[in-house]
Design a protein around this motif. Structure first.
Motif, mmCIF file in Angstrom:
data_model
loop_
_atom_site.group_PDB
_atom_site.id
_atom_site.type_symbol
_atom_site.label_atom_id
_atom_site.label_comp_id
_atom_site.label_asym_id
_atom_site.label_seq_id
_atom_site.Cartn_x
_atom_site.Cartn_y
_atom_site.Cartn_z
ATOM 1 N N ASP A 21 0.842 -1.187 0.000
ATOM 2 C CA ASP A 21 0.000 0.000 0.000
ATOM 3 C C ASP A 21 0.883 1.244 0.000
ATOM 4 O O ASP A 21 2.087 1.164 -0.253
ATOM 5 C CB ASP A 21 -0.977 -0.027 1.178
ATOM 6 N N HIS A 22 0.279 2.374 0.320
ATOM 7 C CA HIS A 22 1.016 3.644 0.287
ATOM 8 C C HIS A 22 2.223 3.651 1.227
ATOM 9 O O HIS A 22 3.200 4.347 0.957
ATOM 10 C CB HIS A 22 0.088 4.798 0.660
ATOM 11 N N THR A 23 2.170 2.894 2.301
ATOM 12 C CA THR A 23 3.256 2.911 3.281
ATOM 13 C C THR A 23 4.585 2.550 2.636
ATOM 14 O O THR A 23 5.548 3.319 2.696
ATOM 15 C CB THR A 23 2.946 1.953 4.446
ATOM 16 N N LEU A 24 4.669 1.403 2.009
ATOM 17 C CA LEU A 24 5.920 1.003 1.357
ATOM 18 C C LEU A 24 6.185 1.828 0.109
ATOM 19 O O LEU A 24 7.321 2.229 -0.149
ATOM 20 C CB LEU A 24 5.904 -0.485 0.990
ATOM 21 N N MET A 25 5.156 2.102 -0.660
ATOM 22 C CA MET A 25 5.366 2.794 -1.936
ATOM 23 C C MET A 25 5.924 4.206 -1.724
ATOM 24 O O MET A 25 6.801 4.639 -2.478
ATOM 25 C CB MET A 25 4.066 2.835 -2.739
ATOM 26 N N ASN A 26 5.470 4.912 -0.699
ATOM 27 C CA ASN A 26 6.019 6.238 -0.410
ATOM 28 C C ASN A 26 7.473 6.163 0.026
ATOM 29 O O ASN A 26 8.290 7.001 -0.364
ATOM 30 C CB ASN A 26 5.185 6.940 0.675
ATOM 31 N N VAL A 27 7.814 5.153 0.812
ATOM 32 C CA VAL A 27 9.202 4.978 1.248
ATOM 33 C C VAL A 27 10.095 4.677 0.047
ATOM 34 O O VAL A 27 11.175 5.254 -0.104
ATOM 35 C CB VAL A 27 9.299 3.874 2.319
ATOM 36 N N LEU A 28 9.645 3.786 -0.833
ATOM 37 C CA LEU A 28 10.411 3.471 -2.047
ATOM 38 C C LEU A 28 10.600 4.709 -2.919
ATOM 39 O O LEU A 28 11.706 4.983 -3.393
ATOM 40 C CB LEU A 28 9.711 2.386 -2.855
ATOM 41 N N LYS A 29 9.515 5.423 -3.139
ATOM 42 C CA LYS A 29 9.588 6.624 -3.987
ATOM 43 C C LYS A 29 10.584 7.627 -3.412
ATOM 44 O O LYS A 29 11.428 8.159 -4.139
ATOM 45 C CB LYS A 29 8.207 7.251 -4.131
ATOM 46 N N ASP A 30 10.514 7.878 -2.108
ATOM 47 C CA ASP A 30 11.420 8.823 -1.473
ATOM 48 C C ASP A 30 12.874 8.379 -1.623
ATOM 49 O O ASP A 30 13.739 9.182 -1.978
ATOM 50 C CB ASP A 30 11.064 8.976 0.004
ATOM 51 N N ALA A 31 13.148 7.112 -1.367
ATOM 52 C CA ALA A 31 14.513 6.603 -1.484
ATOM 53 C C ALA A 31 15.011 6.694 -2.925
ATOM 54 O O ALA A 31 16.168 7.039 -3.167
ATOM 55 C CB ALA A 31 14.588 5.166 -0.983
ATOM 56 N N LEU A 32 14.147 6.403 -3.884
ATOM 57 C CA LEU A 32 14.537 6.506 -5.295
ATOM 58 C C LEU A 32 14.880 7.940 -5.671
ATOM 59 O O LEU A 32 15.862 8.199 -6.374
ATOM 60 C CB LEU A 32 13.418 5.982 -6.200
#
Length: 94
Positions: A21-32
């Protein structure tokens, strides 16, 4: 979690990340987006705007680096951030 590469070129990729969900996807996006050679990183999981798609789709565009390498670098960075936070938390509670 199930990860499926939907498309890939030398500088772009789209990856489906089932079960997240948004929890992991936001973390991935930020790290990218912290990676120097990543030009764009975004995700979509809105079924109304995605033709009925309900699983998150991660899109990565680089300025010459391999987008899958960027994803690997991002996950390494997330692990390092989590370890740093854990250490700081343990120090704070000691």
């Amino acid at each position: 979690m199930n990860v499926k590469i939907l498309s890939k070129t030398d500088d772009e990729t789209e990856v489906e990340v089932r079960g997240e969900d948004h929890t992991l996807m936001n973390v991935l996006k930020d790290a990218l987006l912290r990676i120097e050679y990543v030009e764009a990183a975004t995700y979509d999981m809105n079924p109304e705007q995605s033709g009925g798609q309900t699983e998150p789709l991660l899109y990565i565009k680089t300025d010459g680096g391999d987008p899958l390498d960027a994803l690997g670098d991002a996950t390494d960075e997330i692990q390092e951030d989590a370890a740093e936070f854990r250490d700081a938390f343990e120090d704070a509670t000691a």
